[in-house]
Design a protein around this motif. Sequence first.
Motif, PDB file in Angstrom:
ATOM      1  N   GLU A  13      23.220  28.857  44.103  1.00  0.00           N
ATOM      2  CA  GLU A  13      23.900  28.514  42.844  1.00  0.00           C
ATOM      3  C   GLU A  13      25.359  28.972  42.946  1.00  0.00           C
ATOM      4  N   SER A  14      26.261  28.240  42.311  1.00  0.00           N
ATOM      5  CA  SER A  14      27.661  28.667  42.280  1.00  0.00           C
ATOM      6  C   SER A  14      27.732  29.995  41.528  1.00  0.00           C
ATOM      7  N   GLN A  15      28.179  31.038  42.209  1.00  0.00           N
ATOM      8  CA  GLN A  15      28.128  32.374  41.579  1.00  0.00           C
ATOM      9  C   GLN A  15      29.200  32.555  40.514  1.00  0.00           C
ATOM     10  N   THR A  16      30.286  31.804  40.626  1.00  0.00           N
ATOM     11  CA  THR A  16      31.292  31.869  39.560  1.00  0.00           C
ATOM     12  C   THR A  16      30.684  31.312  38.269  1.00  0.00           C
ATOM     13  N   LEU A  17      29.985  30.182  38.419  1.00  0.00           N
ATOM     14  CA  LEU A  17      29.401  29.554  37.236  1.00  0.00           C
ATOM     15  C   LEU A  17      28.187  30.339  36.735  1.00  0.00           C
ATOM     16  N   ALA A  18      27.429  30.937  37.683  1.00  0.00           N
ATOM     17  CA  ALA A  18      26.243  31.711  37.283  1.00  0.00           C
ATOM     18  C   ALA A  18      26.664  32.913  36.436  1.00  0.00           C
ATOM     19  N   LEU A  36      35.702  37.708  32.706  1.00  0.00           N
ATOM     20  CA  LEU A  36      36.792  37.484  33.667  1.00  0.00           C
ATOM     21  C   LEU A  36      36.214  36.867  34.933  1.00  0.00           C
ATOM     22  N   SER A  37      35.113  36.132  34.757  1.00  0.00           N
ATOM     23  CA  SER A  37      34.432  35.593  35.938  1.00  0.00           C
ATOM     24  C   SER A  37      34.812  34.161  36.237  1.00  0.00           C
ATOM     25  N   ILE A  38      35.241  33.410  35.240  1.00  0.00           N
ATOM     26  CA  ILE A  38      35.559  32.012  35.554  1.00  0.00           C
ATOM     27  C   ILE A  38      37.062  31.859  35.726  1.00  0.00           C
ATOM     28  N   GLY A  39      37.408  31.104  36.753  1.00  0.00           N
ATOM     29  CA  GLY A  39      38.827  30.922  37.021  1.00  0.00           C
ATOM     30  C   GLY A  39      39.349  29.735  36.249  1.00  0.00           C
ATOM     31  N   GLU A  40      39.757  29.985  35.010  1.00  0.00           N
ATOM     32  CA  GLU A  40      40.405  28.881  34.290  1.00  0.00           C
ATOM     33  C   GLU A  40      41.472  29.407  33.350  1.00  0.00           C
ATOM     34  N   ALA A 100      38.634  18.609  41.579  1.00  0.00           N
ATOM     35  CA  ALA A 100      38.880  18.845  43.008  1.00  0.00           C
ATOM     36  C   ALA A 100      37.574  19.203  43.706  1.00  0.00           C
ATOM     37  N   LYS A 101      36.619  19.691  42.941  1.00  0.00           N
ATOM     38  CA  LYS A 101      35.313  20.024  43.510  1.00  0.00           C
ATOM     39  C   LYS A 101      34.689  18.769  44.114  1.00  0.00           C
ATOM     40  N   GLN A 102      34.747  17.669  43.372  1.00  0.00           N
ATOM     41  CA  GLN A 102      34.198  16.430  43.929  1.00  0.00           C
ATOM     42  C   GLN A 102      35.064  15.912  45.078  1.00  0.00           C
ATOM     43  N   TYR A 124      36.582  33.014  50.837  1.00  0.00           N
ATOM     44  CA  TYR A 124      36.647  31.575  50.588  1.00  0.00           C
ATOM     45  C   TYR A 124      36.186  31.268  49.163  1.00  0.00           C
ATOM     46  N   TRP A 125      36.574  30.112  48.700  1.00  0.00           N
ATOM     47  CA  TRP A 125      36.070  29.681  47.386  1.00  0.00           C
ATOM     48  C   TRP A 125      34.581  29.345  47.515  1.00  0.00           C
ATOM     49  N   VAL A 126      33.801  29.745  46.518  1.00  0.00           N
ATOM     50  CA  VAL A 126      32.337  29.711  46.590  1.00  0.00           C
ATOM     51  C   VAL A 126      31.752  28.369  47.044  1.00  0.00           C
ATOM     52  N   SER A 127      32.334  27.263  46.619  1.00  0.00           N
ATOM     53  CA  SER A 127      31.668  25.982  46.850  1.00  0.00           C
ATOM     54  C   SER A 127      31.863  25.404  48.257  1.00  0.00           C
ATOM     55  N   CYS A 174      45.321  31.077  47.514  1.00  0.00           N
ATOM     56  CA  CYS A 174      43.884  31.204  47.773  1.00  0.00           C
ATOM     57  C   CYS A 174      43.101  31.708  46.556  1.00  0.00           C
ATOM     58  N   ASN A 175      42.006  31.052  46.295  1.00  0.00           N
ATOM     59  CA  ASN A 175      40.970  31.596  45.424  1.00  0.00           C
ATOM     60  C   ASN A 175      39.916  32.138  46.374  1.00  0.00           C
ATOM     61  N   PRO A 176      39.639  33.436  46.402  1.00  0.00           N
ATOM     62  CA  PRO A 176      39.877  34.439  45.370  1.00  0.00           C
ATOM     63  C   PRO A 176      40.993  35.445  45.655  1.00  0.00           C
ATOM     64  N   SER A 236      43.458  20.687  37.144  1.00  0.00           N
ATOM     65  CA  SER A 236      42.740  21.740  36.424  1.00  0.00           C
ATOM     66  C   SER A 236      43.563  22.994  36.173  1.00  0.00           C
ATOM     67  N   LYS A 237      44.211  23.497  37.223  1.00  0.00           N
ATOM     68  CA  LYS A 237      44.801  24.838  37.113  1.00  0.00           C
ATOM     69  C   LYS A 237      46.235  24.784  36.592  1.00  0.00           C
ATOM     70  N   GLY A 238      47.074  23.999  37.259  1.00  0.00           N
ATOM     71  CA  GLY A 238      48.493  23.994  36.899  1.00  0.00           C
ATOM     72  C   GLY A 238      48.751  23.491  35.490  1.00  0.00           C
ATOM     73  N   PHE A 322      45.309  33.150  40.027  1.00  0.00           N
ATOM     74  CA  PHE A 322      45.281  34.158  38.946  1.00  0.00           C
ATOM     75  C   PHE A 322      44.123  35.130  39.132  1.00  0.00           C
ATOM     76  N   TYR A 323      44.003  35.572  40.397  1.00  0.00           N
ATOM     77  CA  TYR A 323      42.918  36.495  40.731  1.00  0.00           C
ATOM     78  C   TYR A 323      43.455  37.714  41.458  1.00  0.00           C
ATOM     79  N   ILE A 324      42.742  38.835  41.263  1.00  0.00           N
ATOM     80  CA  ILE A 324      42.958  40.003  42.114  1.00  0.00           C
ATOM     81  C   ILE A 324      41.624  40.264  42.797  1.00  0.00           C
ATOM     82  N   MET A 371      35.620  42.726  44.734  1.00  0.00           N
ATOM     83  CA  MET A 371      35.253  42.051  43.478  1.00  0.00           C
ATOM     84  C   MET A 371      36.415  41.156  43.107  1.00  0.00           C
ATOM     85  N   ARG A 372      36.116  40.038  42.418  1.00  0.00           N
ATOM     86  CA  ARG A 372      37.209  39.173  41.951  1.00  0.00           C
ATOM     87  C   ARG A 372      37.418  39.357  40.457  1.00  0.00           C
ATOM     88  N   PHE A 373      38.661  39.593  40.118  1.00  0.00           N
ATOM     89  CA  PHE A 373      39.071  39.806  38.730  1.00  0.00           C
ATOM     90  C   PHE A 373      39.991  38.646  38.369  1.00  0.00           C
TER      91      PHE A 373
END
Length: 397
Positions: A13-18, A36-40, A100-102, A124-127, A174-176, A236-238, A322-324, A371-373
């Motif tokens: 499962e996508s852990q960001t979404l979980a 602070l788990s979802i990157g949006e 961008a996921k698709q 790396y990004w989870v997906s 880079c995410n994360p 999505s992000k910008g 926007f992550y540390i 950890m990603r913040f």
Amino acid sequence: MSKLSDRINNLAESQTLAMTKKSRELQAQGIDIINLSIGEPDFATPDFIKDAAKEAIDNNFTHYTPVAGCLDLRKAISVKFKRDNNLMYAADQVVVSTGAKQSIANVILSMVNPGEEVIVPIPYWVSYIETIKLAEGIPVTIPTSIESNFKITPEQLKKAITPKTKMMVFSTPCNPSGSVYSKEELKAIAEVIIQFPDLYIISDEIYEHINFAGKHESIAQFDFIYERVITVNGMSKGFAMTGWRIGYIGAPKWISDACEKMQGQFTSGTSSISQMAALAAAKADPSVTVKMCKEFKKRRDLVLGLLKEIPGIKTNIPDGAFYIFFDISFYFGKSFEKYHINNSHDLSLYLLDIGNVALVSGDAFGDDNCMRFSYATSEDKLIEAVKRVKEALSKLK
Ligand code: PMP
Ligand code: GLU
């Protein structure tokens, strides 16, 4: 025998979404969770973009569009690639997708054969990893460290390449980790890739506009590598448009044709209304994103300063996104009541239960020490979140 396919049974499962789902459930129970788990981005989509979508509805622009996206939008993205990135992608080299996921899934499923290797720098990004596995490819990871700003070297890349390597996928910013590759660093990577025929790069540039280091650099800008790069981007992000679901690629035509064919069987063209919103965003002067970027930088500095006051935490200075991504391994082996912390996953559950703060554990991104913040939220919430993390960590002995 399982009723479900091996494919889905083997998919993580996508852990960001979980983590986001979990914190939404706790919030629904009335628990005051800071998520602070979802990157949006927490900003609203700019008004001129919303107006374009309203106009699309009023004009009954509500039917199927071409699979690869409306021609006007693909033309505007082609102009954007030239204007912002000095990249020449004609409209028929652009495919617009449902996020961008698709876009990334289209490319990986279109290009990777079973048993082929895909290089993925850590973190790396989870997906990425799960999509490679869906294509029955083999992810080959390259470790990095906080000391190297979580960036790979050309030597590491060369060592990871085998006769089975098909491509590399990475993100800059880079995410994360928030790391941003410089023009020179990208050129050095491209110089390794070009030595091997039939080796490709997916360059995920979705955080293009959230870059504190200066100008965004695309790896496809070097003529000698252009034919080997798939540039991924999106709104999505910008433009604070995560819910609109607009991502896109620029790629050699045979790859964009393949992605169009893939998408034609999975989803068709993405939402017509979102495409008109994206058209407004693509045509906009990129300076509309600058205000949000400045705000993110202020928040980054705030959180970095606050995290410094927590014993045992190690950070670098991320230059974008926007992550540390901070090292919390100091807390491994420590306990509080029923909680024993053996890894980043244990710590994320502990911080959720005891601190009521949702972060994503580093193992989701390939680095269990971290950890990603996500600091894409208000300063008040960020201050409160770090306070809670500090208090919860201080209980661990
Ligand atoms: N790439 C990276 C690096 C991401 O962080 C994300 C998630 N936001 C995506 C791609 C997918 O973005 P989208 O919302 O456009 O599907
Ligand atoms: N990309 C964002 C993140 O990393 C959104 C969630 C997701 O799609 O993974 O948090």
